[in-house]
Structure formats: structure tokens, C-alpha cells
Scaffold this motif. Structure first.
Motif, PDB file in Angstrom:
ATOM      1  N   LYS A  15       0.820  -1.217   0.000  1.00 55.05           N
ATOM      2  CA  LYS A  15       0.000   0.000   0.000  1.00 55.05           C
ATOM      3  C   LYS A  15       0.857   1.271   0.000  1.00 55.05           C
ATOM      4  CE  LYS A  15      -4.100  -1.920   2.081  1.00 55.05           C
ATOM      5  NZ  LYS A  15      -4.074  -3.174   2.685  1.00 55.05           N
ATOM      6  N   THR A  16       2.006   1.230  -0.669  1.00 55.30           N
ATOM      7  CA  THR A  16       2.828   2.436  -0.761  1.00 55.30           C
ATOM      8  C   THR A  16       2.139   3.453  -1.668  1.00 55.30           C
ATOM      9  OG1 THR A  16       4.124   1.573  -2.605  1.00 55.30           O
ATOM     10  CG2 THR A  16       4.992   1.184  -0.379  1.00 55.30           C
ATOM     11  N   ILE A  17       2.528   4.708  -1.515  1.00 57.92           N
ATOM     12  CA  ILE A  17       2.014   5.791  -2.348  1.00 57.92           C
ATOM     13  C   ILE A  17       3.204   6.414  -3.061  1.00 57.92           C
ATOM     14  CG2 ILE A  17       0.827   8.022  -2.356  1.00 57.92           C
ATOM     15  CD1 ILE A  17      -0.506   7.151   0.311  1.00 57.92           C
ATOM     16  N   GLU A  18       3.132   6.490  -4.392  1.00 54.39           N
ATOM     17  CA  GLU A  18       4.239   7.071  -5.149  1.00 54.39           C
ATOM     18  C   GLU A  18       4.020   8.572  -5.337  1.00 54.39           C
ATOM     19  OE1 GLU A  18       6.489   6.705  -9.437  1.00 54.39           O
ATOM     20  OE2 GLU A  18       5.605   4.904  -8.558  1.00 54.39           O
ATOM     21  N   VAL A  19       5.018   9.350  -4.926  1.00 54.48           N
ATOM     22  CA  VAL A  19       5.013  10.800  -5.105  1.00 54.48           C
ATOM     23  C   VAL A  19       6.404  11.202  -5.561  1.00 54.48           C
ATOM     24  CG1 VAL A  19       4.748  13.049  -3.969  1.00 54.48           C
ATOM     25  CG2 VAL A  19       3.282  11.142  -3.288  1.00 54.48           C
ATOM     26  N   GLU A  20       6.484  11.884  -6.683  1.00 50.48           N
ATOM     27  CA  GLU A  20       7.762  12.359  -7.231  1.00 50.48           C
ATOM     28  C   GLU A  20       8.806  11.244  -7.301  1.00 50.48           C
ATOM     29  OE1 GLU A  20       8.509  15.758  -4.646  1.00 50.48           O
ATOM     30  OE2 GLU A  20       7.514  17.071  -6.082  1.00 50.48           O
ATOM     31  N   ASN A  21       8.408  10.087  -7.823  1.00 51.48           N
ATOM     32  CA  ASN A  21       9.279   8.923  -7.996  1.00 51.48           C
ATOM     33  C   ASN A  21       9.781   8.315  -6.694  1.00 51.48           C
ATOM     34  OD1 ASN A  21       9.130   8.916 -10.859  1.00 51.48           O
ATOM     35  ND2 ASN A  21      10.566  10.622 -10.890  1.00 51.48           N
ATOM     36  N   ASN A  22       9.182   8.658  -5.577  1.00 51.11           N
ATOM     37  CA  ASN A  22       9.512   8.037  -4.295  1.00 51.11           C
ATOM     38  C   ASN A  22       8.322   7.219  -3.822  1.00 51.11           C
ATOM     39  OD1 ASN A  22      12.170   9.201  -3.609  1.00 51.11           O
ATOM     40  ND2 ASN A  22      11.044  11.118  -3.660  1.00 51.11           N
ATOM     41  N   GLN A  23       8.606   6.049  -3.266  1.00 47.27           N
ATOM     42  CA  GLN A  23       7.566   5.231  -2.658  1.00 47.27           C
ATOM     43  C   GLN A  23       7.470   5.595  -1.180  1.00 47.27           C
ATOM     44  OE1 GLN A  23       5.507   3.095  -4.241  1.00 47.27           O
ATOM     45  NE2 GLN A  23       6.529   3.544  -6.177  1.00 47.27           N
ATOM     46  N   TYR A  24       6.290   6.016  -0.756  1.00 47.48           N
ATOM     47  CA  TYR A  24       6.039   6.345   0.644  1.00 47.48           C
ATOM     48  C   TYR A  24       5.337   5.160   1.299  1.00 47.48           C
ATOM     49  CZ  TYR A  24       7.431  11.208   0.068  1.00 47.48           C
ATOM     50  OH  TYR A  24       8.160  12.358  -0.140  1.00 47.48           O
ATOM     51  N   PHE A  25       5.977   4.606   2.324  1.00 45.54           N
ATOM     52  CA  PHE A  25       5.468   3.435   3.024  1.00 45.54           C
ATOM     53  C   PHE A  25       4.587   3.858   4.196  1.00 45.54           C
ATOM     54  CE2 PHE A  25       8.998   1.817   0.703  1.00 45.54           C
ATOM     55  CZ  PHE A  25       8.845   0.442   0.577  1.00 45.54           C
ATOM     56  N   PRO A  26       3.443   3.185   4.379  1.00 46.52           N
ATOM     57  CA  PRO A  26       2.593   3.504   5.534  1.00 46.52           C
ATOM     58  C   PRO A  26       3.369   3.301   6.839  1.00 46.52           C
ATOM     59  CG  PRO A  26       1.493   1.944   4.059  1.00 46.52           C
ATOM     60  CD  PRO A  26       2.909   2.091   3.574  1.00 46.52           C
ATOM     61  N   PRO A  27       3.068   4.104   7.855  1.00 42.46           N
ATOM     62  CA  PRO A  27       3.847   4.024   9.103  1.00 42.46           C
ATOM     63  C   PRO A  27       3.842   2.637   9.740  1.00 42.46           C
ATOM     64  CG  PRO A  27       1.956   5.501   9.357  1.00 42.46           C
ATOM     65  CD  PRO A  27       2.036   5.129   7.917  1.00 42.46           C
ATOM     66  N   GLU A  28       2.737   1.899   9.603  1.00 45.32           N
ATOM     67  CA  GLU A  28       2.675   0.570  10.220  1.00 45.32           C
ATOM     68  C   GLU A  28       3.509  -0.462   9.462  1.00 45.32           C
ATOM     69  OE1 GLU A  28      -0.780   0.962   7.367  1.00 45.32           O
ATOM     70  OE2 GLU A  28       0.066   2.245   8.929  1.00 45.32           O
ATOM     71  N   SER A  29       4.046  -0.106   8.296  1.00 41.99           N
ATOM     72  CA  SER A  29       4.812  -1.063   7.496  1.00 41.99           C
ATOM     73  C   SER A  29       6.315  -1.018   7.772  1.00 41.99           C
ATOM     74  CB  SER A  29       4.565  -0.824   6.014  1.00 41.99           C
ATOM     75  OG  SER A  29       5.182   0.378   5.580  1.00 41.99           O
ATOM     76  N   ILE A  30       6.762  -0.054   8.559  1.00 50.05           N
ATOM     77  CA  ILE A  30       8.194   0.019   8.849  1.00 50.05           C
ATOM     78  C   ILE A  30       8.524  -0.803  10.095  1.00 50.05           C
ATOM     79  CG2 ILE A  30       8.380   2.300   7.765  1.00 50.05           C
ATOM     80  CD1 ILE A  30       8.824   3.445  10.597  1.00 50.05           C
ATOM     81  N   ASN A  31       9.719  -1.365  10.109  1.00 47.07           N
ATOM     82  CA  ASN A  31      10.179  -2.109  11.282  1.00 47.07           C
ATOM     83  C   ASN A  31      10.887  -1.115  12.200  1.00 47.07           C
ATOM     84  OD1 ASN A  31      11.510  -3.680  13.171  1.00 47.07           O
ATOM     85  ND2 ASN A  31      11.853  -5.347  11.732  1.00 47.07           N
ATOM     86  N   SER A  32      10.173  -0.657  13.203  1.00 44.26           N
ATOM     87  CA  SER A  32      10.671   0.435  14.057  1.00 44.26           C
ATOM     88  C   SER A  32      11.962   0.101  14.788  1.00 44.26           C
ATOM     89  CB  SER A  32       9.588   0.875  15.045  1.00 44.26           C
ATOM     90  OG  SER A  32       9.202  -0.209  15.857  1.00 44.26           O
ATOM     91  N   ASP A  33      12.327  -1.176  14.865  1.00 41.87           N
ATOM     92  CA  ASP A  33      13.597  -1.554  15.509  1.00 41.87           C
ATOM     93  C   ASP A  33      14.792  -0.911  14.820  1.00 41.87           C
ATOM     94  OD1 ASP A  33      12.137  -3.162  17.210  1.00 41.87           O
ATOM     95  OD2 ASP A  33      12.654  -5.033  16.171  1.00 41.87           O
ATOM     96  N   PHE A  34      14.648  -0.568  13.535  1.00 41.50           N
ATOM     97  CA  PHE A  34      15.768  -0.057  12.746  1.00 41.50           C
ATOM     98  C   PHE A  34      15.744   1.464  12.564  1.00 41.50           C
ATOM     99  CE2 PHE A  34      14.926  -4.394  10.885  1.00 41.50           C
ATOM    100  CZ  PHE A  34      15.964  -5.012  11.559  1.00 41.50           C
ATOM    101  N   PHE A  35      14.781   2.147  13.163  1.00 43.05           N
ATOM    102  CA  PHE A  35      14.584   3.578  12.944  1.00 43.05           C
ATOM    103  C   PHE A  35      14.837   4.375  14.217  1.00 43.05           C
ATOM    104  CE2 PHE A  35      12.437   1.509   9.570  1.00 43.05           C
ATOM    105  CZ  PHE A  35      12.348   2.404   8.515  1.00 43.05           C
ATOM    106  N   GLN A  36      15.604   5.469  14.085  1.00 42.35           N
ATOM    107  CA  GLN A  36      15.856   6.390  15.197  1.00 42.35           C
ATOM    108  C   GLN A  36      15.514   7.789  14.718  1.00 42.35           C
ATOM    109  OE1 GLN A  36      20.064   5.770  15.746  1.00 42.35           O
ATOM    110  NE2 GLN A  36      19.752   4.032  17.111  1.00 42.35           N
ATOM    111  N   LEU A  37      14.640   8.479  15.424  1.00 39.99           N
ATOM    112  CA  LEU A  37      14.236   9.823  15.024  1.00 39.99           C
ATOM    113  C   LEU A  37      15.444  10.755  15.017  1.00 39.99           C
ATOM    114  CD1 LEU A  37      11.674  11.293  14.191  1.00 39.99           C
ATOM    115  CD2 LEU A  37      11.358  11.942  16.570  1.00 39.99           C
ATOM    116  N   SER A  38      15.550  11.552  13.981  1.00 41.64           N
ATOM    117  CA  SER A  38      16.638  12.510  13.808  1.00 41.64           C
ATOM    118  C   SER A  38      16.148  13.912  14.172  1.00 41.64           C
ATOM    119  CB  SER A  38      17.079  12.469  12.342  1.00 41.64           C
ATOM    120  OG  SER A  38      17.889  13.565  12.008  1.00 41.64           O
TER     121      SER A  38
END
Length: 93
Positions: A15-38
Motif C-alpha cells: 500500500k505504498t504511495i508514489e510521489v515524485e518517484n519516491n515510494q512512501y510506506f505507511p507508518p505501520e509497514s516500517i520495522n521500528s527496531d531499525f529507525f531512530q528519530l533525527s
């Protein structure tokens, strides 16, 4: 679609959304173990203020390699909190 970095799937969705040649992934689809807010932010004239994530897989870190719009402008409302990638992250079907 899958987002892969450091030989690891960090996000996966049909269920990604393509905008300007980028795929935007829904927030529930990311594995938060690998993400740190910048603390990084940028501004797009029509999407609004972007926030970023660092990616960390194992001992490797990829600074500001993912971004999202927590409060997008009305024209970009459909990608609110969806996550897109760059800096060597492979996005594929």
C-alpha cells in the motif's frame, strides 16, 4: 514494495504511495527496531516540513536516510506519516 538496507528488509507494504518517484510506506509497514528519530528537518514548498529518521542495522548507521511529513500541507495529506527512503536504501517490488 520492500525497502532494503544493509541486507535487511526495513519496511514492506503493498500500500505504498508514489510521489515524485519516491515510494512512501505507511507508518505501520516500517520495522521500528531499525529507525531512530533525527533532529533534521527540511521544507518542501508543496508538501511542508519533513522530519527524518536515521537507520541502524547491526553496527551500521545511515544518517537521515528516511523522511516523513508529520503535518503535510493539504496537497500532500495522503502521505501524512508515510516514510520514504534514499541514501543507498533499495526500494523494490
Amino acid at each position: 514494495m520492500k525497502a532494503i538496507w544493509n541486507n535487511t528488509v526495513i519496511a514492506e507494504s503493498d500500500k505504498t504511495i508514489e510521489v515524485e518517484n519516491n515510494q512512501y510506506f505507511p507508518p505501520e509497514s516500517i520495522n521500528s527496531d531499525f529507525f531512530q528519530l533525527s533532529d533534521t528537518h527540511t521544507t518542501c514548498p508543496w508538501k511542508g516540513k519533513a522530519s527524518y529518521f536515521h537507520l541502524k542495522v547491526g553496527d551500521e548507521k545511515n544518517p537521515d536516510a528516511a523522511w516523513f511529513y508529520p503535518q503535510p500541507k493539504p496537497g500532500a495529506a495522503k502521505i501524512k506519516n508515510h516514510v520514504a527512503f534514499w541514501k543507498g536504501v533499495k526500494v523494490e517490488k
